[in-house]
Write a protein that holds these residues in place. Structure first.
Motif, PDB file in Angstrom:
ATOM      1  N   ALA A  63       0.829  -1.206   0.000  1.00  0.00           N
ATOM      2  CA  ALA A  63       0.000   0.000   0.000  1.00  0.00           C
ATOM      3  C   ALA A  63       0.862   1.254   0.000  1.00  0.00           C
ATOM      4  N   VAL A  64       1.900   1.275   0.834  1.00  0.00           N
ATOM      5  CA  VAL A  64       2.787   2.430   0.881  1.00  0.00           C
ATOM      6  C   VAL A  64       3.542   2.580  -0.433  1.00  0.00           C
ATOM      7  N   THR A  65       3.983   1.469  -1.012  1.00  0.00           N
ATOM      8  CA  THR A  65       4.726   1.521  -2.278  1.00  0.00           C
ATOM      9  C   THR A  65       3.872   2.088  -3.396  1.00  0.00           C
ATOM     10  N   LEU A  66       2.617   1.645  -3.492  1.00  0.00           N
ATOM     11  CA  LEU A  66       1.728   2.134  -4.535  1.00  0.00           C
ATOM     12  C   LEU A  66       1.283   3.569  -4.295  1.00  0.00           C
ATOM     13  N   ASN A  67       1.339   4.000  -3.041  1.00  0.00           N
ATOM     14  CA  ASN A  67       0.871   5.332  -2.698  1.00  0.00           C
ATOM     15  C   ASN A  67       1.996   6.361  -2.651  1.00  0.00           C
ATOM     16  N   SER A  68       3.211   5.946  -2.998  1.00  0.00           N
ATOM     17  CA  SER A  68       4.358   6.846  -2.967  1.00  0.00           C
ATOM     18  C   SER A  68       4.581   7.483  -4.330  1.00  0.00           C
ATOM     19  N   SER A  69       5.262   8.614  -4.333  1.00  0.00           N
ATOM     20  CA  SER A  69       5.586   9.279  -5.591  1.00  0.00           C
ATOM     21  C   SER A  69       6.477   8.370  -6.435  1.00  0.00           C
ATOM     22  N   PRO A  70       6.276   8.349  -7.754  1.00  0.00           N
ATOM     23  CA  PRO A  70       7.047   7.435  -8.599  1.00  0.00           C
ATOM     24  C   PRO A  70       8.476   7.885  -8.801  1.00  0.00           C
ATOM     25  N   ILE A  71       9.313   6.936  -9.155  1.00  0.00           N
ATOM     26  CA  ILE A  71      10.695   7.221  -9.506  1.00  0.00           C
ATOM     27  C   ILE A  71      10.719   8.096 -10.763  1.00  0.00           C
ATOM     28  N   ALA A  72      11.788   8.880 -10.926  1.00  0.00           N
ATOM     29  CA  ALA A  72      11.920   9.756 -12.099  1.00  0.00           C
ATOM     30  C   ALA A  72      11.826   8.946 -13.391  1.00  0.00           C
ATOM     31  N   GLY A 286       1.199   8.883   6.986  1.00  0.00           N
ATOM     32  CA  GLY A 286       0.716   9.593   5.813  1.00  0.00           C
ATOM     33  C   GLY A 286      -0.390   8.835   5.114  1.00  0.00           C
ATOM     34  N   LEU A 287      -0.239   7.518   5.045  1.00  0.00           N
ATOM     35  CA  LEU A 287      -1.271   6.676   4.449  1.00  0.00           C
ATOM     36  C   LEU A 287      -2.584   6.791   5.214  1.00  0.00           C
ATOM     37  N   SER A 288      -2.502   6.786   6.548  1.00  0.00           N
ATOM     38  CA  SER A 288      -3.705   6.883   7.380  1.00  0.00           C
ATOM     39  C   SER A 288      -4.379   8.241   7.236  1.00  0.00           C
ATOM     40  N   ILE A 289      -3.579   9.302   7.129  1.00  0.00           N
ATOM     41  CA  ILE A 289      -4.158  10.646   6.991  1.00  0.00           C
ATOM     42  C   ILE A 289      -4.898  10.765   5.673  1.00  0.00           C
ATOM     43  N   MET A 301      -5.167  19.413   2.547  1.00  0.00           N
ATOM     44  CA  MET A 301      -4.183  19.022   3.560  1.00  0.00           C
ATOM     45  C   MET A 301      -3.543  20.223   4.249  1.00  0.00           C
ATOM     46  N   ASP A 302      -3.451  21.341   3.507  1.00  0.00           N
ATOM     47  CA  ASP A 302      -2.832  22.521   4.106  1.00  0.00           C
ATOM     48  C   ASP A 302      -3.681  23.121   5.224  1.00  0.00           C
ATOM     49  N   PRO A 307       2.229  21.072  11.771  1.00  0.00           N
ATOM     50  CA  PRO A 307       3.361  21.951  11.458  1.00  0.00           C
ATOM     51  C   PRO A 307       3.602  22.000   9.954  1.00  0.00           C
ATOM     52  N   PRO A 308       4.108  23.120   9.443  1.00  0.00           N
ATOM     53  CA  PRO A 308       4.346  23.260   7.996  1.00  0.00           C
ATOM     54  C   PRO A 308       5.187  22.138   7.410  1.00  0.00           C
ATOM     55  N   ARG A 309       6.137  21.636   8.167  1.00  0.00           N
ATOM     56  CA  ARG A 309       6.999  20.583   7.644  1.00  0.00           C
ATOM     57  C   ARG A 309       6.212  19.305   7.371  1.00  0.00           C
ATOM     58  N   LEU A 310       5.264  18.970   8.246  1.00  0.00           N
ATOM     59  CA  LEU A 310       4.437  17.786   8.037  1.00  0.00           C
ATOM     60  C   LEU A 310       3.458  17.996   6.888  1.00  0.00           C
ATOM     61  N   GLN A 311       2.915  19.212   6.786  1.00  0.00           N
ATOM     62  CA  GLN A 311       2.033  19.507   5.658  1.00  0.00           C
ATOM     63  C   GLN A 311       2.785  19.357   4.339  1.00  0.00           C
ATOM     64  N   HIS A 312       4.019  19.845   4.313  1.00  0.00           N
ATOM     65  CA  HIS A 312       4.828  19.726   3.092  1.00  0.00           C
ATOM     66  C   HIS A 312       5.077  18.267   2.753  1.00  0.00           C
ATOM     67  N   TYR A 313       5.322  17.436   3.775  1.00  0.00           N
ATOM     68  CA  TYR A 313       5.546  16.014   3.538  1.00  0.00           C
ATOM     69  C   TYR A 313       4.317  15.370   2.915  1.00  0.00           C
ATOM     70  N   LEU A 314       3.155  15.663   3.459  1.00  0.00           N
ATOM     71  CA  LEU A 314       1.927  15.078   2.940  1.00  0.00           C
ATOM     72  C   LEU A 314       1.637  15.534   1.512  1.00  0.00           C
ATOM     73  N   LEU A 315       1.861  16.809   1.238  1.00  0.00           N
ATOM     74  CA  LEU A 315       1.600  17.332  -0.096  1.00  0.00           C
ATOM     75  C   LEU A 315       2.604  16.816  -1.105  1.00  0.00           C
ATOM     76  N   SER A 316       3.856  16.667  -0.698  1.00  0.00           N
ATOM     77  CA  SER A 316       4.890  16.228  -1.644  1.00  0.00           C
ATOM     78  C   SER A 316       4.794  14.752  -1.955  1.00  0.00           C
ATOM     79  N   ASN A 317       4.045  13.990  -1.165  1.00  0.00           N
ATOM     80  CA  ASN A 317       3.936  12.563  -1.394  1.00  0.00           C
ATOM     81  C   ASN A 317       2.558  12.178  -1.949  1.00  0.00           C
ATOM     82  N   GLN A 318       1.814  13.148  -2.462  1.00  0.00           N
ATOM     83  CA  GLN A 318       0.530  12.836  -3.077  1.00  0.00           C
ATOM     84  C   GLN A 318       0.752  12.098  -4.400  1.00  0.00           C
TER      85      GLN A 318
END
Length: 318
Positions: A63-72, A286-289, A301-302, A307-318
Motif C-alpha cells: 500500500a505504501v509503495t503504490l501510494n508513494s511518488s514514482p521514480i523519475a 501519511g497513508l492513514s491521513i 491538507m494545508d 506543522p508546515p513541515r508535516l504539511q509539506h511532507y503530505l503534499l509532496s507525497n501525493q
C-alpha cells in the motif's frame, strides 16, 4: 481500519505520451478502499470496471509503495533491453517503448534492461488493447528466456525460465503449460472453451467463454515481490492477487512481454520499490491521513492543524 485490509478502486482512463512528456498515473491517496487516480487530471474512478470486486487485500508494504511518488522517468529500470530483444522489435530513443514490426509467422519478445534480485517492485506497462492481437503476454523472465519463436504462440511462459499472463484469454502460463485463469475469483470453464476462443469459433462454448473473459485495459501494473517469490498485477486500481508463487529467489528477474501483432507499441515505466524492511512509521501515518481525508479532500491538507513541515511532507507525497 488497517492498511493490511485496504483494497483498490478504479483509476482514470489512460493516455499515450511521448518520451519527453510522459504523464503517468500516480497513486494519489487512500480512502476506505484506497482510491488511485491520475494526478494530472484528478479523474474520478470509473464505476463500470469489473475489477474492484475481484480485488484482494494488500499488505501495508505494498500500500505504501503504490501510494508513494514514482521514480523519475529516466530511471534505468524503465528501459527495454536493446540486447535481449527480438530483432522484430524496434526501440524508441529513450528505450521506454518498443514497437513490433509487421513480421509474419513469428512470435517476438523483449525484456527489461535491468532486473531485480530482491525487494518489492512495481512497473507500469502501457499496451493498447487495439494493438494486442492474439497471444499478447506480459510477465517476468530470467535472463536466458528465449525471445523469438516461429509461428504465433505464447512466448513469455512457454519455457521454465518465464512466467506470463496472456491478456486476451486471461490465462497464466509457465513452462509451456496453462496453469489457471487470472484473476481467479470467477466461474471456471473447460480448456476446450479456451481453445474455442483461440480458433475464433462461433460455438456456444465460445459465447459462454467470451462472456466470462475480462477485457484488460491499456494500463497494467506488474507487482514483483522478489523476497516472497510472488508476481501479481494491478488493473483499474485493483490488486488482483498473486498470479504466481514460488518464483526462484536470489536470481535476477526481468519484466518481459511477447507479441505477434505488427505495429504493437508497448511502454515500460518503473514506478517504485521497497526493501524487505517494514514501511517507515511516517509513511504509514501519511497513508492513514490520506485515508481519513478521502479522495475529494486531498487538496485540503494545508488546512490540517499540523506543522508546515508535516504539511509539506503530505503534499509532496501525493
Amino acid at each position: 481500519m488497517s492498511a493490511h485490509s485496504l483494497r483498490y478502486l478504479p483509476e482514470g482512463s489512460t493516455q499515450k505520451h511521448n518520451c519527453s512528456s510522459l504523464r503517468l498515473f500516480v497513486p494519489m491517496g487512500v480512502s476506505p478502499s484506497v482510491w488511485l487516480y491520475s494526478r494530472a487530471d484528478d479523474s474520478p474512478p470509473s464505476s463500470s470496471s469489473a475489477f474492484p470486486p475481484l480485488a484482494v487485500s494488500i499488505s501495508s508494504r505494498l500500500a505504501v509503495t503504490l501510494n508513494s511518488s514514482p521514480i523519475a522517468p529516466g530511471d534505468s529500470r524503465s528501459r527495454w533491453s536493446s540486447t535481449h530483444c527480438s530483432p522484430s522489435f524496434l526501440l524508441s530513443g529513450c528505450k521506454q517503448e518498443v514497437t513490433r514490426s509487421p513480421v509474419e509467422l513469428s512470435t517476438d519478445g523483449v525484456r527489461a534492461e535491468m532486473g531485480v534480485k530482491s525487494g518489492l517492485h512495481v512497473w507500469e506497462v502501457l499496451w493498447s488493447p487495439n494493438q494486442r492481437g492474439s497471444h499478447a503476454v506480459i510477465g517476468i523472465s530470467r535472463q536466458s528466456c528465449p525471445l523469438r519463436a516461429p509461428g504465433y504462440d505464447v512466448l513469455i511462459g512457454r519455457d521454465p525460465q518465464s512466467w506470463g499472463w496472456e491478456l486476451k484469454t486471461n490465462q497464466l502460463w509457465h513452462a509451456g503449460q496453462s496453469l489457471d485463469l487470472y484473476p481467479g475469483k470467477r466461474r471456471r470453464f473447460h480448456p476446450e472453451a479456451v481453445e474455442d476462443v483461440r480458433t475464433m469459433s462461433s460455438t456456444s462454448s465460445h459465447k459462454k467463454m467470451a462472456q466470462t473473459l475480462l477485457p484488460i485495459p491499456e494500463r497494467v501494473l506488474l507487482v514483483l515481490d522478489a523476497d516472497a517469490g510472488t508476481l501479481g498485477f494491478v488493473v483499474d486500481g485493483s490488486f488482483l492477487g498473486e498470479a504466481f508463487k514460488d518464483l526462484p529467489r536470489g536470481v535476477e528477474l526481468f519484466p518481459a512481454v511477447s507479441s505477434v501483432r505488427g505495429g504493437a507499441s508497448i511502454r515500460l515505466r518503473y514506478l517504485n520499490g521497497a526493501t524487505r524492511d517494514p514501511p517507515a512509521l511516517m509513511a504509514l501515518c501519511g497513508l492513514s491521513i490520506r485515508q481519513y481525508l478521502g479522495q475529494k479532500r486531498q487538496n485540503e491538507m494545508d488546512k490540517l492543524p499540523l506543522p508546515p513541515r508535516l504539511q509539506h511532507y503530505l503534499l509532496s507525497n501525493q
